[in-house]
Design a protein around this motif. Sequence first.
Motif, PDB file in Angstrom:
ATOM      1  N   ILE A  85       3.340  31.463 -18.223  1.00 31.47           N
ATOM      2  CA  ILE A  85       3.183  31.372 -16.775  1.00 31.47           C
ATOM      3  C   ILE A  85       3.538  29.966 -16.290  1.00 31.47           C
ATOM      4  O   ILE A  85       4.239  29.798 -15.286  1.00 31.47           O
ATOM      5  N   SER A  86       3.080  28.946 -16.984  1.00 34.03           N
ATOM      6  CA  SER A  86       3.396  27.559 -16.606  1.00 34.03           C
ATOM      7  C   SER A  86       4.901  27.307 -16.633  1.00 34.03           C
ATOM      8  O   SER A  86       5.453  26.659 -15.744  1.00 34.03           O
ATOM      9  N   GLY A  87       5.565  27.812 -17.653  1.00 33.43           N
ATOM     10  CA  GLY A  87       7.011  27.656 -17.762  1.00 33.43           C
ATOM     11  C   GLY A  87       7.754  28.357 -16.639  1.00 33.43           C
ATOM     12  O   GLY A  87       8.717  27.820 -16.082  1.00 33.43           O
ATOM     13  N   LEU A  88       7.309  29.562 -16.277  1.00 31.32           N
ATOM     14  CA  LEU A  88       7.935  30.286 -15.172  1.00 31.32           C
ATOM     15  C   LEU A  88       7.723  29.583 -13.837  1.00 31.32           C
ATOM     16  O   LEU A  88       8.628  29.522 -13.006  1.00 31.32           O
ATOM     17  N   GLU A  89       6.536  29.036 -13.628  1.00 24.74           N
ATOM     18  CA  GLU A  89       6.263  28.301 -12.390  1.00 24.74           C
ATOM     19  C   GLU A  89       7.133  27.051 -12.289  1.00 24.74           C
ATOM     20  O   GLU A  89       7.666  26.741 -11.227  1.00 24.74           O
ATOM     21  N   LEU A  90       7.298  26.347 -13.403  1.00 26.67           N
ATOM     22  CA  LEU A  90       8.146  25.155 -13.417  1.00 26.67           C
ATOM     23  C   LEU A  90       9.604  25.524 -13.148  1.00 26.67           C
ATOM     24  O   LEU A  90      10.290  24.848 -12.378  1.00 26.67           O
ATOM     25  N   ALA A  91      10.066  26.616 -13.739  1.00 27.10           N
ATOM     26  CA  ALA A  91      11.447  27.061 -13.528  1.00 27.10           C
ATOM     27  C   ALA A  91      11.671  27.442 -12.061  1.00 27.10           C
ATOM     28  O   ALA A  91      12.711  27.112 -11.479  1.00 27.10           O
ATOM     29  N   GLU A  92      10.704  28.120 -11.448  1.00 22.74           N
ATOM     30  CA  GLU A  92      10.827  28.494 -10.039  1.00 22.74           C
ATOM     31  C   GLU A  92      10.867  27.245  -9.161  1.00 22.74           C
ATOM     32  O   GLU A  92      11.687  27.145  -8.241  1.00 22.74           O
ATOM     33  N   TYR A  93      10.002  26.278  -9.441  1.00 16.18           N
ATOM     34  CA  TYR A  93       9.968  25.035  -8.662  1.00 16.18           C
ATOM     35  C   TYR A  93      11.315  24.323  -8.737  1.00 16.18           C
ATOM     36  O   TYR A  93      11.870  23.907  -7.720  1.00 16.18           O
ATOM     37  N   ARG A  94      11.847  24.186  -9.942  1.00 13.39           N
ATOM     38  CA  ARG A  94      13.126  23.483 -10.123  1.00 13.39           C
ATOM     39  C   ARG A  94      14.278  24.222  -9.446  1.00 13.39           C
ATOM     40  O   ARG A  94      15.157  23.610  -8.843  1.00 13.39           O
ATOM     41  N   MET A  95      14.291  25.546  -9.543  1.00 12.79           N
ATOM     42  CA  MET A  95      15.349  26.332  -8.920  1.00 12.79           C
ATOM     43  C   MET A  95      15.315  26.174  -7.408  1.00 12.79           C
ATOM     44  O   MET A  95      16.341  25.921  -6.772  1.00 12.79           O
ATOM     45  N   LEU A  96      14.111  26.289  -6.815  1.00 11.92           N
ATOM     46  CA  LEU A  96      13.989  26.147  -5.369  1.00 11.92           C
ATOM     47  C   LEU A  96      14.348  24.733  -4.916  1.00 11.92           C
ATOM     48  O   LEU A  96      15.035  24.553  -3.910  1.00 11.92           O
ATOM     49  N   ARG A  97      13.905  23.738  -5.656  1.00  9.79           N
ATOM     50  CA  ARG A  97      14.220  22.353  -5.301  1.00  9.79           C
ATOM     51  C   ARG A  97      15.725  22.117  -5.318  1.00  9.79           C
ATOM     52  O   ARG A  97      16.288  21.543  -4.383  1.00  9.79           O
ATOM     53  N   ASP A  98      16.394  22.602  -6.369  1.00  9.28           N
ATOM     54  CA  ASP A  98      17.841  22.411  -6.475  1.00  9.28           C
ATOM     55  C   ASP A  98      18.592  23.142  -5.371  1.00  9.28           C
ATOM     56  O   ASP A  98      19.530  22.611  -4.782  1.00  9.28           O
ATOM     57  N   LYS A  99      18.195  24.357  -5.074  1.00 13.07           N
ATOM     58  CA  LYS A  99      18.859  25.115  -4.013  1.00 13.07           C
ATOM     59  C   LYS A  99      18.563  24.517  -2.642  1.00 13.07           C
ATOM     60  O   LYS A  99      19.428  24.508  -1.770  1.00 13.07           O
ATOM     61  N   ALA A 100      17.353  23.996  -2.439  1.00  8.30           N
ATOM     62  CA  ALA A 100      17.011  23.362  -1.168  1.00  8.30           C
ATOM     63  C   ALA A 100      17.847  22.097  -0.963  1.00  8.30           C
ATOM     64  O   ALA A 100      18.296  21.822   0.150  1.00  8.30           O
ATOM     65  N   MET A 101      18.071  21.338  -2.021  1.00 12.39           N
ATOM     66  CA  MET A 101      18.893  20.128  -1.912  1.00 12.39           C
ATOM     67  C   MET A 101      20.315  20.457  -1.480  1.00 12.39           C
ATOM     68  O   MET A 101      20.947  19.684  -0.787  1.00 12.39           O
ATOM     69  N   ARG A 102      20.796  21.615  -1.872  1.00  9.05           N
ATOM     70  CA  ARG A 102      22.167  22.014  -1.566  1.00  9.05           C
ATOM     71  C   ARG A 102      22.272  22.915  -0.329  1.00  9.05           C
ATOM     72  O   ARG A 102      23.323  23.475  -0.043  1.00  9.05           O
ATOM     73  N   ASN A 103      21.167  23.084   0.389  1.00 11.59           N
ATOM     74  CA  ASN A 103      21.110  23.948   1.579  1.00 11.59           C
ATOM     75  C   ASN A 103      21.606  25.367   1.287  1.00 11.59           C
ATOM     76  O   ASN A 103      22.318  25.965   2.080  1.00 11.59           O
ATOM     77  N   GLN A 104      21.207  25.909   0.160  1.00 13.23           N
ATOM     78  CA  GLN A 104      21.592  27.262  -0.221  1.00 13.23           C
ATOM     79  C   GLN A 104      20.508  28.247   0.173  1.00 13.23           C
ATOM     80  O   GLN A 104      19.427  27.863   0.615  1.00 13.23           O
ATOM     81  N   THR A 105      20.816  29.515   0.001  1.00 14.46           N
ATOM     82  CA  THR A 105      19.847  30.564   0.311  1.00 14.46           C
ATOM     83  C   THR A 105      19.410  31.251  -0.973  1.00 14.46           C
ATOM     84  O   THR A 105      20.057  31.141  -2.011  1.00 14.46           O
ATOM     85  N   ILE A 106      18.299  31.963  -0.872  1.00 13.18           N
ATOM     86  CA  ILE A 106      17.809  32.789  -1.978  1.00 13.18           C
ATOM     87  C   ILE A 106      17.564  34.193  -1.437  1.00 13.18           C
ATOM     88  O   ILE A 106      17.471  34.390  -0.230  1.00 13.18           O
ATOM     89  N   ILE A 107      17.447  35.139  -2.328  1.00 14.72           N
ATOM     90  CA  ILE A 107      17.142  36.524  -1.958  1.00 14.72           C
ATOM     91  C   ILE A 107      15.675  36.773  -2.300  1.00 14.72           C
ATOM     92  O   ILE A 107      15.246  36.528  -3.415  1.00 14.72           O
ATOM     93  N   GLN A 108      14.918  37.246  -1.314  1.00 17.08           N
ATOM     94  CA  GLN A 108      13.497  37.538  -1.508  1.00 17.08           C
ATOM     95  C   GLN A 108      13.246  39.015  -1.287  1.00 17.08           C
ATOM     96  O   GLN A 108      13.808  39.621  -0.367  1.00 17.08           O
ATOM     97  N   GLY A 109      12.370  39.586  -2.109  1.00 15.92           N
ATOM     98  CA  GLY A 109      11.942  40.959  -1.911  1.00 15.92           C
ATOM     99  C   GLY A 109      10.884  41.033  -0.834  1.00 15.92           C
ATOM    100  O   GLY A 109      10.038  40.145  -0.719  1.00 15.92           O
TER     101      GLY A 109
END
Length: 64
Positions: free
Chosen positions: A14-38
């Motif tokens: 769970i800790s690893g998944l939370e860290l991966a989500e944080y890093r992914m969102l941070r990187d995409k936010a820096m690049r002004n990208q979008t994500i797909i949410q359910g």
Amino acid sequence: MSSEERKKFHQELISGLELAEYRMLRDKAMRNQTIIQGEGTTGWREVSAREVFEKMYNQPAPTF
């Protein structure tokens, strides 16, 4: 595998998944990208990673 080992493994996973989500969102936010949410039963939507990052982590989105 004992019950205690399973609990420890579960927490590490769970800790690893939370860290991966944080890093992914941070990187995409820096690049002004979008994500797909359910949206549960209504389907999917495209949202700004910057908005999601700021809501989830109460931090300003990082810049280059």
